[in-house]
Write a protein that holds these residues in place. Sequence first.
Motif, mmCIF file in Angstrom:
data_model
loop_
_atom_site.group_PDB
_atom_site.id
_atom_site.type_symbol
_atom_site.label_atom_id
_atom_site.label_comp_id
_atom_site.label_asym_id
_atom_site.label_seq_id
_atom_site.Cartn_x
_atom_site.Cartn_y
_atom_site.Cartn_z
ATOM 1 N N GLN A 1 3.123 2.987 -1.682
ATOM 2 C CA GLN A 1 3.310 3.933 -2.776
ATOM 3 C C GLN A 1 2.003 4.317 -3.475
ATOM 4 O O GLN A 1 1.662 5.489 -3.581
ATOM 5 N N GLN A 2 1.281 3.310 -3.919
ATOM 6 C CA GLN A 2 0.106 3.580 -4.755
ATOM 7 C C GLN A 2 -1.191 3.791 -3.977
ATOM 8 O O GLN A 2 -2.129 4.398 -4.501
ATOM 9 N N TYR A 3 -1.276 3.273 -2.760
ATOM 10 C CA TYR A 3 -2.535 3.336 -2.024
ATOM 11 C C TYR A 3 -2.325 3.916 -0.628
ATOM 12 O O TYR A 3 -2.556 3.249 0.390
ATOM 13 N N TYR B 1 0.800 -1.221 0.000
ATOM 14 C CA TYR B 1 0.000 0.000 0.000
ATOM 15 C C TYR B 1 0.842 1.285 0.000
ATOM 16 O O TYR B 1 0.315 2.356 -0.322
ATOM 17 N N SER C 1 -2.963 2.893 4.215
ATOM 18 C CA SER C 1 -1.691 2.658 4.904
ATOM 19 C C SER C 1 -1.833 1.755 6.124
ATOM 20 O O SER C 1 -0.854 1.142 6.560
#
Length: 209
Positions: free
Chosen positions: A166-168, A164, A172
């Motif tokens: 980087q993209q989401y 999670y 977190s």
Amino acid sequence: MARPRLPLLDRGRIVERAIAIIDADGLDALSTRRLAQELNVRAPSLYNHFATKEEILDAAADAIIAEVDLSMFGQAPWPEALTRWARAYRAALAAHPHAVPFLAHGPARRPAALRLAAAVYGALVDAGWPPREATHIGAMMRYFVAGSALGSFAQGFPDDPAVYAQQYPTLSGAHRLREHGEKVDEGAFEMGLSAIVAGLEIKFQELKA
């Protein structure tokens, strides 16, 4: 050799073993060959009690539904009864998650499933719900409960934070969902159930106004 006091095979034993197979390995794992092997009998022996595999599956499904407590209907006000029943229904389905896709299709001719539908519908109509709305409530509750028992939302998230990072970023904390899976799933069910019943109470008052 003296005959055994009890028959070696009966419907109850067949159904119990069928449920055990489904619980362990899923619906597709159930076959008359495997069932006979695990019961230590020949497959044709099963047909003395059930005409087809489908009849065995129906009986297994109905045995699961028979676990659902219906005693609250007619004893408690409909919002409380619906809440208690939904919890009992979910508990029965959650104990046999592999059977849920089959059970979600509806009661068919299964006696326990028809008793369940009759109890819910009858209690709602007796409480003052119009038949049309009572039917919709019964269907809605089946969708909600079956969906909640079909699988775990929380357990579907990987427990690796890197997934999670980087993209989401809004997810977190999702890597911790598995750790708290049971509480998350139970909390989600209770929140949804509370919202549904509260909404129905408002609707009921509008109908009576």
